[in-house]
Design an enzyme around this catalytic site. Structure first.
Site, PDB file in Angstrom:
ATOM      1  N   SER A 118      13.178  24.551  17.172  1.00 39.92           N
ATOM      2  CA  SER A 118      14.334  25.771  17.122  1.00 39.92           C
ATOM      3  C   SER A 118      13.603  26.957  17.645  1.00 39.92           C
ATOM      4  O   SER A 118      12.330  26.889  17.790  1.00 39.92           O
ATOM      5  CB  SER A 118      14.968  25.737  15.939  1.00 39.92           C
ATOM      6  OG  SER A 118      15.705  24.836  15.622  1.00 39.92           O
ATOM      7  N   ILE A 143       9.082  25.581  14.861  1.00 42.38           N
ATOM      8  CA  ILE A 143      10.137  26.495  15.274  1.00 42.38           C
ATOM      9  C   ILE A 143       9.427  27.779  15.743  1.00 42.38           C
ATOM     10  O   ILE A 143       8.225  27.994  15.262  1.00 42.38           O
ATOM     11  CB  ILE A 143      11.024  26.881  14.010  1.00 42.38           C
ATOM     12  CG1 ILE A 143      12.222  27.969  14.314  1.00 42.38           C
ATOM     13  CG2 ILE A 143      10.229  27.257  12.668  1.00 42.38           C
ATOM     14  CD1 ILE A 143      13.355  28.116  13.097  1.00 42.38           C
ATOM     15  N   CYS A 144      10.051  28.440  16.444  1.00 44.04           N
ATOM     16  CA  CYS A 144       9.757  29.839  16.961  1.00 44.04           C
ATOM     17  C   CYS A 144       8.154  29.634  17.964  1.00 44.04           C
ATOM     18  O   CYS A 144       8.429  29.046  18.918  1.00 44.04           O
ATOM     19  CB  CYS A 144       9.539  30.605  15.860  1.00 44.04           C
ATOM     20  SG  CYS A 144       9.204  32.514  16.306  1.00 44.04           S
ATOM     21  N   HIS A 145       7.367  30.405  17.427  1.00 39.29           N
ATOM     22  CA  HIS A 145       5.867  30.204  18.099  1.00 39.29           C
ATOM     23  C   HIS A 145       5.173  28.939  17.765  1.00 39.29           C
ATOM     24  O   HIS A 145       4.025  28.647  18.477  1.00 39.29           O
ATOM     25  CB  HIS A 145       5.243  31.484  17.695  1.00 39.29           C
ATOM     26  CG  HIS A 145       5.503  32.665  18.508  1.00 39.29           C
ATOM     27  ND1 HIS A 145       6.577  33.349  18.035  1.00 39.29           N
ATOM     28  CD2 HIS A 145       5.354  33.334  19.763  1.00 39.29           C
ATOM     29  CE1 HIS A 145       6.962  34.438  18.861  1.00 39.29           C
ATOM     30  NE2 HIS A 145       6.100  34.368  19.856  1.00 39.29           N
ATOM     31  N   TYR A 161      10.403  29.992  20.633  1.00 35.88           N
ATOM     32  CA  TYR A 161      10.819  31.401  20.881  1.00 35.88           C
ATOM     33  C   TYR A 161      10.891  31.495  22.429  1.00 35.88           C
ATOM     34  O   TYR A 161      10.054  30.922  23.157  1.00 35.88           O
ATOM     35  CB  TYR A 161       9.629  32.358  20.202  1.00 35.88           C
ATOM     36  CG  TYR A 161      10.080  33.833  20.341  1.00 35.88           C
ATOM     37  CD1 TYR A 161      10.957  34.274  19.252  1.00 35.88           C
ATOM     38  CD2 TYR A 161       9.719  34.999  20.794  1.00 35.88           C
ATOM     39  CE1 TYR A 161      11.333  35.708  19.197  1.00 35.88           C
ATOM     40  CE2 TYR A 161       9.708  35.983  20.994  1.00 35.88           C
ATOM     41  CZ  TYR A 161      10.939  36.569  19.981  1.00 35.88           C
ATOM     42  OH  TYR A 161      11.427  37.764  20.143  1.00 35.88           O
TER      43      TYR A 161
END
Length: 189
Positions: free
Chosen positions: A160, A111-113, A132
């Site tokens: 995500s 998720i994200c980075h 992200y």
């Protein structure tokens, strides 16, 4: 319990992992009956952050990266946080550990980075994923297809964008960990 008998690895940077992106997936796995092993570059405690700036909680690290193997686990979670993700992707041992999950066809959730680590492990080529938004160009340059969706699943890889997506991310990662090995993922690793 859906994940009874399964052990899931979750990576955490010694400093800089986004607290909810670590804590909520960990809780989701445990609530589904799975066992979680927290892994980092060294043992001790990890300091998390919220929004990459505000200090979060401190979490105990169960094992150092040199003391584990992907063969010991049924799945992997890689949380985000700009600083934490950058620290993890700079470790050759972490990158090899991540690559081994893909080679074995085991589900991975990022998720994200966290997709930075997937890029370092050369595991985004030919895959559809999200992250992200600032990683979109990195993913495209590494041969992946970036989409702006709350959660994306591609051959056992769950991704995500931000903490706002955690409910969908956690539900999908539990589902993928329940499904287990993905042959197509191993073939493309």
């Amino acid at each position: 319990m859906k994940l009874q008998g399964k052990t899931i690895a979750i990576l955490i940077s010694p400093r800089g992992t986004e607290e909810p992106e670590f804590a909520q997936p960990k809780a989701a796995v445990e609530q589904a009956g799975g066992a979680v092993t927290v892994i980092s570059l060294k043992t001790g405690d990890a300091e998390t952050f919220n929004n990459d700036l505000d200090p979060g909680k401190t979490f105990a690290i169960d094992k150092a990266i040199e003391d584990v193997s992907a063969a010991d686990f049924d799945g992997l979670v890689i949380p985000g946080g700009c600083v934490g993700a950058d620290t993890l992707r700079s470790s050759d041992k972490v990158v090899a550990f991540v690559r081994d999950f893909f080679a074995a066809g085991k589900p991975v959730a990022a998720i994200c980075h966290a997709p930075w680590t997937l890029i370092e492990a050369d595991q985004v080529r030919g895959r559809k994923l999200t992250s992200y938004p600032t990683l979109a160009t990195d993913i495209r340059n590494a041969g992946g297809t970036w989409v702006d969706q709350e959660v994306v699943v591609d051959q056992g890889l769950v991704t995500s964008r931000t903490p706002d997506d955690l409910p969908a991310f956690c539900a999908k990662l539990v589902e993928e960990f329940c499904e287990g090995r993905h042959e197509a993922q191993a073939e493309n690793a």
